[in-house]
Scaffold this active site. Structure first.
Site, short mmCIF file in Angstrom:
data_model
loop_
_atom_site.label_atom_id
_atom_site.label_comp_id
_atom_site.label_asym_id
_atom_site.label_seq_id
_atom_site.Cartn_x
_atom_site.Cartn_y
_atom_site.Cartn_z
N CYS A 43 0.85 -1.13 0.07
CA CYS A 43 -0.15 -0.04 -0.05
C CYS A 43 0.88 1.30 0.08
CB CYS A 43 -1.22 0.17 1.20
SG CYS A 43 -0.13 -0.05 2.87
N GLY A 78 2.74 0.33 3.62
CA GLY A 78 3.30 -1.01 3.85
C GLY A 78 2.83 -1.50 5.37
#
Length: 177
Positions: free
Chosen positions: A122, A125
């Site tokens: 993302c 993370g």
């Protein structure tokens, strides 16, 4: 004692989960292998095709997919052999990740069964990617939420947002297969 004779697993309260997630935090890198051939990382890692090639990554799960987030998508990886799975998730406490657990766990599981290596990422993370990774470990590997958190935390600091933890979706939406 067989599984059927064991008492039903109870997800710990949110404050206990936060305590577990915050305990003994230490610096971790941009990407870490948290389970055999399963990596959790940040957006910069996902955009670094030479790093991915060096790690041997064959599959990418973007937990922050979409034009308003980290818009890599399958076209970004079309000059590689990387297979892509996107989840357009917001990192806010109101967002329900539950509908994405099974399909994402299936994608990761299929990649690992083919001896692939998977990056779940993302933006940083730590929240969305961590939540999807925990769901995979619970659904496909049969871990409890606490066991999954402990397994990932051995290699990476994670901190799913409180909304994800409060929803208890990570534990109530999954049925181990």
């Amino acid at each position: 004692m067989s599984r059927k004779e064991e008492p039903e697993y109870q997800t710990p309260p949110t404050c206990d989960l936060l305590g577990l997630l915050l305990k003994n935090r230490r610096p971790t890198g941009a990407v870490n292998e948290v389970w055999p051939n399963l990596y959790v990382g940040d957006a910069a890692t996902a955009r670094d095709k030479s790093l991915l090639a060096g790690l041997g990554v064959t599959h990418v799960v973007n937990a922050a997919d979409g034009p308003q987030h980290i818009d890599t998508g399958p076209r970004f990886y079309e000059d590689t052999d990387i297979l892509y799975h996107g989840v357009e998730a917001a990192d806010c406490k109101q967002f329900d990740l539950c509908p994405f657990f099974t399909e994402t766990a299936d994608f990761i599981h299929g990649a690992l069964r083919q001896e692939g290596k998977v990056l779940v990422h993302c933006a940083r993370g730590v929240s969305r990617s961590a939540t999807l990774t925990l769901a995979f470990l619970m659904i496909k590997e049969g871990l409890t939420l606490v066991e999954a958190v402990e397994a990932v935390r051995r290699r990476r600091n994670i901190l799913p947002n409180v909304g994800f933890l409060n929803q208890r979706k990570v534990s109530c939406c999954v049925e181990p297969s």
